[in-house]
Design a protein around this motif. Structure first.
Motif, short mmCIF file in Angstrom:
data_model
loop_
_atom_site.label_atom_id
_atom_site.label_comp_id
_atom_site.label_asym_id
_atom_site.label_seq_id
_atom_site.Cartn_x
_atom_site.Cartn_y
_atom_site.Cartn_z
N TYR A 291 0.84 -1.20 0.00
CA TYR A 291 0.00 0.00 0.00
C TYR A 291 0.87 1.25 0.00
CZ TYR A 291 -3.22 3.62 1.53
OH TYR A 291 -3.95 4.77 1.63
N GLY A 292 1.96 1.24 0.80
CA GLY A 292 2.86 2.38 0.85
C GLY A 292 3.50 2.67 -0.51
N ARG A 293 3.89 1.62 -1.21
CA ARG A 293 4.48 1.80 -2.54
C ARG A 293 3.46 2.39 -3.51
NH1 ARG A 293 7.38 -3.63 -4.40
NH2 ARG A 293 7.67 -2.30 -6.25
N ARG A 294 2.25 1.90 -3.43
CA ARG A 294 1.21 2.44 -4.33
C ARG A 294 0.85 3.88 -3.95
NH1 ARG A 294 -3.68 -1.66 -5.18
NH2 ARG A 294 -4.06 -0.11 -6.84
N LEU A 295 0.92 4.18 -2.65
CA LEU A 295 0.61 5.53 -2.21
C LEU A 295 1.64 6.53 -2.76
CD1 LEU A 295 -1.27 7.26 -0.40
CD2 LEU A 295 0.32 6.84 1.49
N LEU A 296 2.91 6.13 -2.77
CA LEU A 296 3.95 7.02 -3.30
C LEU A 296 3.74 7.29 -4.79
CD1 LEU A 296 7.13 5.60 -1.51
CD2 LEU A 296 5.93 7.74 -1.04
N ARG A 297 3.12 6.34 -5.47
CA ARG A 297 2.84 6.54 -6.90
C ARG A 297 1.45 7.15 -7.12
NH1 ARG A 297 4.90 1.05 -7.18
NH2 ARG A 297 2.76 0.32 -7.52
N ASN A 298 0.81 7.50 -6.01
CA ASN A 298 -0.55 8.05 -6.05
C ASN A 298 -1.52 7.09 -6.73
OD1 ASN A 298 -2.46 9.98 -5.40
ND2 ASN A 298 -2.15 11.16 -7.29
N GLU A 299 -1.33 5.80 -6.49
CA GLU A 299 -2.18 4.77 -7.06
C GLU A 299 -2.93 3.98 -5.98
OE1 GLU A 299 0.46 2.34 -9.26
OE2 GLU A 299 0.88 3.84 -10.81
N ALA B 125 -2.53 15.74 1.44
CA ALA B 125 -1.91 16.32 0.24
C ALA B 125 -2.02 15.40 -0.96
CB ALA B 125 -0.45 16.64 0.54
N VAL B 126 -1.85 14.09 -0.73
CA VAL B 126 -1.82 13.14 -1.85
C VAL B 126 -3.22 12.68 -2.24
CG1 VAL B 126 -0.99 10.86 -2.60
CG2 VAL B 126 0.51 12.36 -1.25
N LYS B 127 -4.02 12.29 -1.25
CA LYS B 127 -5.33 11.70 -1.53
C LYS B 127 -6.49 12.69 -1.39
CE LYS B 127 -5.59 7.89 -2.29
NZ LYS B 127 -5.44 7.16 -3.57
N ARG B 128 -6.19 13.89 -0.91
CA ARG B 128 -7.23 14.91 -0.69
C ARG B 128 -8.32 14.41 0.27
NH1 ARG B 128 -4.23 19.03 -2.23
NH2 ARG B 128 -3.46 18.80 -4.37
N GLU B 129 -7.87 13.65 1.26
CA GLU B 129 -8.80 13.10 2.24
C GLU B 129 -8.45 13.68 3.60
OE1 GLU B 129 -12.12 10.68 3.18
OE2 GLU B 129 -11.16 10.90 1.22
N ASN B 130 -9.37 14.44 4.21
CA ASN B 130 -9.13 15.09 5.49
C ASN B 130 -9.47 14.12 6.63
OD1 ASN B 130 -9.08 16.73 7.80
ND2 ASN B 130 -9.71 18.52 6.64
N LEU B 131 -8.45 13.42 7.12
CA LEU B 131 -8.67 12.41 8.15
C LEU B 131 -8.98 13.03 9.52
CD1 LEU B 131 -5.83 9.88 7.23
CD2 LEU B 131 -8.24 9.89 6.51
N VAL B 132 -8.46 14.23 9.77
CA VAL B 132 -8.75 14.90 11.04
C VAL B 132 -10.22 15.26 11.12
CG1 VAL B 132 -8.28 16.94 12.45
CG2 VAL B 132 -6.40 15.76 11.28
#
Length: 247
Positions: A96-104, A185-192
């Protein structure tokens, strides 16, 4: 832990028009922010010195109570609070971390694989930190309620580990906050915001993954039982003395 991808399309008109869906139950959200306050409170009262030791102990008890409650809520809570819904093999977190770095990386209704690892690490770290405080003894002012239950050498070792443990936890918290910012920043998801309101964007949550109940009566019962158990346990060996470095 359910990814939004690989789901059948939502054909319900009402579901399609919904902008947000409830993911985090109220007990989980209250736990999260209460833990933040308790952790900061324990640190601040420790730094304030001897006169604040009693409050330091209270915050330490609060951390221990909350963490034990969270462990139980991980078994009996709403869907996305349960460990069974988000715990996965570490390899899945790596991928998942690798895919996150590729924004995938796919979006998840609950904790993503990396977030799940952080949740477990923080809970275990806080549990260890608060438990060591029960056995702490700095030989000056601060004595944990169960310091006399172990040898002096063991108590001093736990005291040393307890002091150093804060910095390990602080580093983990820093990584956690940085990851939340990066995710925004990457996923535009506000977790807070999601952990405050309980809601995530509808496009991030399949209708089948939306929770319908926070199970408040059960949460209140579990929290009460944990608090009573801890109070009964510590009353067998009340904290002795006063000082400033117990938690």
């Amino acid at each position: 832990m359910t990814a939004v991808i690989d789901r059948p399309p939502d054909t319900g008109a009402a579901a399609q028009s919904k902008e947000r869906r409830l993911v985090w139950d109220l007990p989980l959200r209250l736990f999260h922010w209460s833990l933040v306050v308790s952790f900061i409170g324990a640190y601040v009262t420790n730094r304030l010195g001897v006169a604040w030791f009693d409050w330091h102990v209270r915050f330490g008890y609060a951390v221990l109570t909350l963490v034990v409650f969270r462990a139980l809520w991980g078994l009996f809570g709403a869907e996305h609070a349960r460990f069974a819904s988000f715990l996965r093999h570490p390899r899945e977190a790596w991928l998942y971390g690798r895919r996150l770095l590729r924004n995938e990386a796919p979006l998840y209704a609950g904790h993503n694989p990396l977030g799940a690892l952080m949740v477990v690490a923080l809970l275990l770290g806080l549990l260890a930190q608060a438990t060591m405080g029960l056995f702490a003894n700095d030989e000056i002012f601060n004595v944990g309620p169960f310091a006399s239950a172990v040898s002096k050498e063991t108590s001093l070792l736990l005291t040393s580990l307890h002091k150093r443990g804060f910095y390990v936890l602080a580093a983990a918290v820093f990584i956690h906050v940085a990851a939340v910012i990066a995710y925004l920043a990457v996923k535009r998801e506000n977790l807070v915001r999601a952990m405050i309101t309980g809601y995530k964007r509808a496009e991030s949550v399949h209708p089948k993954d939306e929770i319908t109940s926070s199970r408040l009566p059960l949460a209140a019962l579990l929290l009460l039982l944990v608090a009573l158990a801890l109070a009964a346990l510590t009353s067998l060996a009340p904290v002795v003395g006063a000082g400033g470095d117990g938690f």
